[in-house]
Design a protein around this motif. Structure first.
Motif, short mmCIF file in Angstrom:
data_model
loop_
_atom_site.label_atom_id
_atom_site.label_comp_id
_atom_site.label_asym_id
_atom_site.label_seq_id
_atom_site.Cartn_x
_atom_site.Cartn_y
_atom_site.Cartn_z
N ASP A 57 -11.90 1.82 -5.59
CA ASP A 57 -11.32 0.92 -4.84
C ASP A 57 -12.11 0.35 -3.99
O ASP A 57 -12.67 0.54 -3.57
N CYS A 58 -11.51 -0.90 -4.24
CA CYS A 58 -12.48 -2.69 -4.37
C CYS A 58 -12.72 -2.82 -2.61
O CYS A 58 -14.07 -2.96 -2.03
N SER A 59 -12.02 -2.19 -1.45
CA SER A 59 -12.05 -1.72 -0.31
C SER A 59 -12.63 -1.00 0.53
O SER A 59 -13.61 -1.24 1.55
N ALA A 60 -13.17 -0.09 -0.28
CA ALA A 60 -13.89 1.06 0.48
C ALA A 60 -15.59 0.29 0.19
O ALA A 60 -16.20 1.86 1.06
N ASP A 73 -8.73 -8.05 -1.05
CA ASP A 73 -10.09 -7.49 -0.15
C ASP A 73 -11.12 -7.52 -0.38
O ASP A 73 -12.32 -7.87 0.90
N ILE A 74 -11.87 -8.57 -1.70
CA ILE A 74 -13.09 -8.71 -1.72
C ILE A 74 -13.24 -9.95 -1.47
O ILE A 74 -12.55 -11.03 -1.85
N SER A 75 -14.44 -10.63 -2.02
CA SER A 75 -15.22 -11.42 -1.42
C SER A 75 -14.46 -12.42 -3.46
O SER A 75 -13.91 -11.69 -4.24
N GLU A 107 -6.93 -3.17 -4.51
CA GLU A 107 -7.49 -3.81 -3.34
C GLU A 107 -8.32 -4.70 -3.50
O GLU A 107 -9.46 -5.47 -3.51
N GLN A 164 -14.59 -12.15 -6.83
CA GLN A 164 -13.25 -11.94 -8.09
C GLN A 164 -13.42 -12.93 -8.80
O GLN A 164 -13.15 -13.02 -9.96
N GLU A 213 -19.15 -5.54 -0.14
CA GLU A 213 -19.93 -6.34 -1.08
C GLU A 213 -20.80 -5.90 -2.15
O GLU A 213 -20.37 -6.44 -3.35
N SER A 238 0.59 -0.89 0.35
CA SER A 238 0.43 0.30 -0.16
C SER A 238 0.92 1.00 0.29
O SER A 238 1.64 0.88 0.65
#
Length: 178
Positions: free
Chosen positions: A100-103, A147-149, A144, A153, A106, A74
């Motif tokens: 930003d996938c983590s922001a 960080d997603i399921s 990121e 993915q 889901e 990061s």
């Protein structure tokens, strides 16, 4: 066009709108040129041999239509590298969309990436294009992704392989080029 009979105020308003649109188009073109200039390879700082290898890789992949995986800790400049690839490629005049996938939660992430159809869920009152469609013919930078399921993915992998998406709640596939 102005239909007859017309009033002088209508002519003034139409002329004002046309001039404003021309100004906005010129301004948009200027901003695009500034972005392209900002992300030229020679504007990225670093002379270490490993950075020189990164520059060579950017130059190589910028000309290809391949999907690129950029890894790093990061804060190491992954988005900067992604923008350099985009703005040194034939896609430079097309959209660059950073996500930003983590922001995003889901459930919201899928709707944002793929879009949705009216009635797909509570609050989906109209069809909505996703970020992949917004980036069509350009670049979509997914930050990121780890960080997603795994399920999301897997859907992303399908997008990368097949170059098509299915909106949340929809049945039709939409071809994309990102």
């Amino acid at each position: 066009y102005v239909s007859k009979p017309f009033k002088l105020d209508e002519i003034k308003l139409t002329l004002h709108r046309a001039l404003e649109q021309k100004r906005l188009l010129r301004e948009n073109l200027q901003f695009r040129q500034e972005l392209i200039t900002k992300y030229k390879l020679e504007n990225i700082v670093g002379r270490h041999p490993q950075m020189l290898e990164v520059y060579k890789t950017i130059a190589r992949v910028a000309e290809s239509r391949s999907t690129v995986l950029i890894t790093g800790e990061s804060g190491t400049g992954k988005e900067l590298i992604a923008r350099a690839i985009h703005f040194n490629s034939p896609r430079a005049g097309k959209p660059f969309v950073a996500v930003d996938c983590s922001a995003l939660a889901e459930t919201l992430l899928e709707s944002e990436l793929f879009g949705h159809v009216r009635g797909a869920f509570t609050g989906a009152v109209a069809n909505k294009k996703g970020l992949f469609e917004e980036a069509d013919s350009g670049t979509c930078f997914l930050d990121e992704v780890g960080d997603i399921s795994l399920a999301t993915q897997a859907k992303l992998l399908r997008v990368l392989q097949e170059h098509e998406i299915k909106r949340v709640g929809g049945t039709e596939t939409v071809k994309i080029d990102v």
